[in-house]
Enzyme design. Structure first.
Site, short mmCIF file in Angstrom:
data_model
loop_
_atom_site.label_atom_id
_atom_site.label_comp_id
_atom_site.label_asym_id
_atom_site.label_seq_id
_atom_site.Cartn_x
_atom_site.Cartn_y
_atom_site.Cartn_z
CE LYS A 1 -67.40 -16.62 34.01
NZ LYS A 1 -67.88 -17.54 35.02
CD GLU B 1 -60.58 -27.52 39.90
OE1 GLU B 1 -59.69 -26.72 39.54
OE2 GLU B 1 -61.62 -27.73 39.23
CG ASN B 2 -58.01 -23.82 43.99
OD1 ASN B 2 -56.89 -24.12 43.58
ND2 ASN B 2 -58.98 -23.39 43.21
CD GLU C 1 -68.55 -26.11 34.22
OE1 GLU C 1 -67.84 -25.23 34.74
OE2 GLU C 1 -69.75 -26.24 34.45
CB ILE D 1 -64.62 -24.56 47.01
CG1 ILE D 1 -65.03 -23.09 47.06
CG2 ILE D 1 -64.46 -25.15 48.40
CD1 ILE D 1 -66.45 -22.85 47.60
CG ASP E 1 -63.49 -15.58 47.50
OD1 ASP E 1 -62.86 -16.54 47.99
OD2 ASP E 1 -63.22 -15.10 46.39
NE ARG F 1 -73.03 -23.75 32.20
CZ ARG F 1 -72.92 -23.20 33.39
NH1 ARG F 1 -72.27 -22.06 33.54
NH2 ARG F 1 -73.44 -23.78 34.42
CG ASN G 1 -68.99 -18.28 42.85
OD1 ASN G 1 -68.60 -17.98 43.97
ND2 ASN G 1 -68.42 -17.82 41.75
CG HIS H 1 -72.78 -27.56 38.66
ND1 HIS H 1 -72.94 -27.48 40.03
CD2 HIS H 1 -72.56 -26.30 38.25
CE1 HIS H 1 -72.84 -26.23 40.42
NE2 HIS H 1 -72.61 -25.49 39.34
NE ARG I 1 -76.91 -20.45 43.41
CZ ARG I 1 -76.43 -21.10 42.34
NH1 ARG I 1 -77.07 -22.13 41.85
NH2 ARG I 1 -75.31 -20.71 41.77
CG ASN J 1 -70.92 -20.00 30.60
OD1 ASN J 1 -72.10 -19.71 30.74
ND2 ASN J 1 -70.20 -20.56 31.55
P1 ADP Z 1 -68.11 -20.76 39.43
O1 ADP Z 1 -69.18 -21.57 40.08
O2 ADP Z 1 -68.49 -19.33 39.29
O3 ADP Z 1 -67.53 -21.38 38.16
P2 ADP Z 1 -65.53 -21.41 40.60
O4 ADP Z 1 -65.56 -22.86 40.30
O5 ADP Z 1 -64.52 -20.57 39.90
O6 ADP Z 1 -66.96 -20.74 40.50
O7 ADP Z 1 -65.29 -21.27 42.19
C1 ADP Z 1 -65.30 -20.02 42.80
C2 ADP Z 1 -65.03 -20.19 44.28
O8 ADP Z 1 -63.82 -20.93 44.47
C3 ADP Z 1 -64.82 -18.86 44.96
O9 ADP Z 1 -65.97 -18.50 45.67
C4 ADP Z 1 -63.72 -19.10 45.95
O10 ADP Z 1 -64.34 -19.10 47.23
C5 ADP Z 1 -63.23 -20.51 45.70
N1 ADP Z 1 -61.77 -20.58 45.63
C6 ADP Z 1 -60.97 -20.28 44.58
N2 ADP Z 1 -59.67 -20.45 44.92
C7 ADP Z 1 -59.66 -20.86 46.22
C8 ADP Z 1 -58.63 -21.20 47.16
N3 ADP Z 1 -57.34 -21.14 46.82
N4 ADP Z 1 -59.00 -21.56 48.40
C9 ADP Z 1 -60.29 -21.62 48.74
N5 ADP Z 1 -61.30 -21.33 47.92
C10 ADP Z 1 -61.00 -20.94 46.68
#
Ligand code: ADP
Length: 394
Positions: A14, A330-331, A381, A328, A279, A90, A208, A179, A238, A7
């Site tokens: 990556k 997932e977490n 992915e 975001i 973040d 990718r 992101n 995506h 964005r 990627n």
């Molecule tokens: P990308 O689009 O670069 O693949 P990711 O899917 O890794 O990005 O998501 C990155 C975002 O996930 C970060 O900006 C962060 O804000 C958010 N994130 C990661 N862990 C957590 C968490 N535990 N709680 C809230 N937000 C999180």
């Protein structure tokens, strides 16, 4: 079959080496800040984890560094570059040319190059990765997996803009969607979980970059990003949807030039522009301390997702499940809660205690009486790319 997934981004590469069909991940790594004297290389196998800073001037140097790690006598996982059977690249923008995973040849490379004007931040770096990989792994098959491909099923009424027809017919101006690899992966997991003949799903990818897709019977039928990955939801930096008149006002009245507007809307807007942070963890922390900009930004973000859920439910005439995925999705139980609250009209009911549980696999977080399932599904992915490459070659 050893498949190396690459990627290649504007300043990063990556990668993952995945053995198929076992899906065993042999190593994972990345090089970030390519083009600087302090590029960060991370490399992880079952037994080793190495993080180092190097001067890495170009993508070519980056891929050479990755190759030397893979072949290293102490921490490497390959004896020779010939041990790689295929490379899955990718590629962000496949335009309307590519709706399937594609074996790379000169014509494919030319088309990816031609599409660079539609994805100037992504396609040139993707192509660079392909050219370098062809040089270094000359016996491996090179395959492109396009972010846009999954959205090839979006009907014309959803992807066409209301501008003169020739711009669609002759110039390819339309919504493409992005995506796709992630939305495809999580929606297939959801369909396997739901075990229903016919499904209406909404997949919410919040990383992101953020996007949302309506998926009917496994096919993408509408998507929030458009001609480029700038449209739709509020993202890290964005703006997402914005009245195009704002651009004219910025240029004609406020004196911005077009590069500044581009920079403003892509890199300085979204959650960063609203709060000073991009973040979500920082934004949630500040919001709990009472930072009103952060509180409002989270509400705006969730409000826009809700509106897409409403419109996609109407477009599909039904909804079986909402999927939350990516960093975001997932977490952040907080963001999921903001999105799902006050949705009784749609029979969407979140179970707060299930929402707060942490787990790394698929989980259902709705109440028992919720007609719509709410699923958290970790995206992967790289595995999806490996699956598609394997399917094409096996
Ligand atoms: P990308 O689009 O670069 O693949 P990711 O899917 O890794 O990005 O998501 C990155 C975002 O996930 C970060 O900006 C962060 O804000 C958010 N994130 C990661 N862990 C957590 C968490 N535990 N709680 C809230 N937000 C999180």
């Amino acid at each position: 079959m050893n498949i190396l997934i690459i990627n290649s981004g504007s300043s990063s590469i990556k990668y993952q080496l995945i053995e198929m069909p076992s899906t065993k991940v042999i190593c994972v790594g990345s090089i970030e800040r390519i083009g600087s004297s302090d590029a960060i290389s991370t490399y992880r196998t079952d037994t080793n984890k190495v993080e180092k800073i190097y001067e890495i001037a170009s993508h070519k140097k980056g891929l050479e560094k990755i190759t030397s790690l893979l072949l290293d006598v102490n921490i490497g996982v390959l004896n020779s570059t010939d041990d790689i059977d295929a490379i899955g690249h990718r590629v962000v923008h496949g335009g309307s040319n590519f709706t399937k995973t594609t074996l790379i040849n000169d014509e494919v490379k030319n088309k990816i190059k031609f599409l660079s004007s539609l994805a100037p931040l992504h396609n040139p770096a993707n192509l660079e990765g392909i050219l370098m990989a062809e040089e270094i792994f000359d016996s491996a098959k090179q395959i492109a997996v396009f972010d846009t491909a999954f959205h090839g099923t979006v009907p014309v009424k959803a992807k066409k803009y209301a501008i003169p027809n020739e711009l669609y017919n002759e110039k390819g101006i339309q919504a493409y969607g992005f995506h796709g690899t992630s939305h495809k992966y999580v929606s297939e997991k959801a369909n396997a979980y739901l075990q229903k003949k016919s499904t209406n799903l909404i997949s919410v990818h919040l990383g992101n970059g953020c996007s949302i897709t309506a998926i009917k019977d496994g096919k993408s039928i509408d998507h929030s990003m458009g001609f480029t990955p700038a449209n739709g939801l509020i993202m890290g930096t964005r703006s997402g949807d914005i009245d195009h008149s704002v651009i004219f006002y910025l240029v004609n009245t406020l004196g911005y030039n077009l590069n500044e507007v581009n920079e403003l809307l892509n890199k300085k807007s979204g959650m960063l522009g609203l709060t000073g942070f991009n973040d979500l963890r920082d934004i949630e922390r500040e919001a709990t301390k009472g930072n009103t900009n952060c509180i409002l930004a989270l509400e705006m973000n969730a409000y826009r997702i809700k509106k897409f859920i409403g419109s996609y439910t109407a477009a599909m005439n039904g909804l079986d499940a909402i999927i939350f995925t990516a960093g975001i999705g997932e977490n952040s139980s907080f963001m999921r809660q903001l999105v799902c609250k006050d949705m009784e009209y749609f029979n969407i009911h979140l179970d707060d205690s299930k929402n707060d549980l942490r787990a790394s696999n698929l989980r259902e977080i709705n109440t028992k009486d919720s007609a719509v399932k709410i699923l958290v599904i970790p995206t992967n992915e790289e595995l999806e790319i490996a699956n598609q490459v394997y399917e094409l070659l096996a």
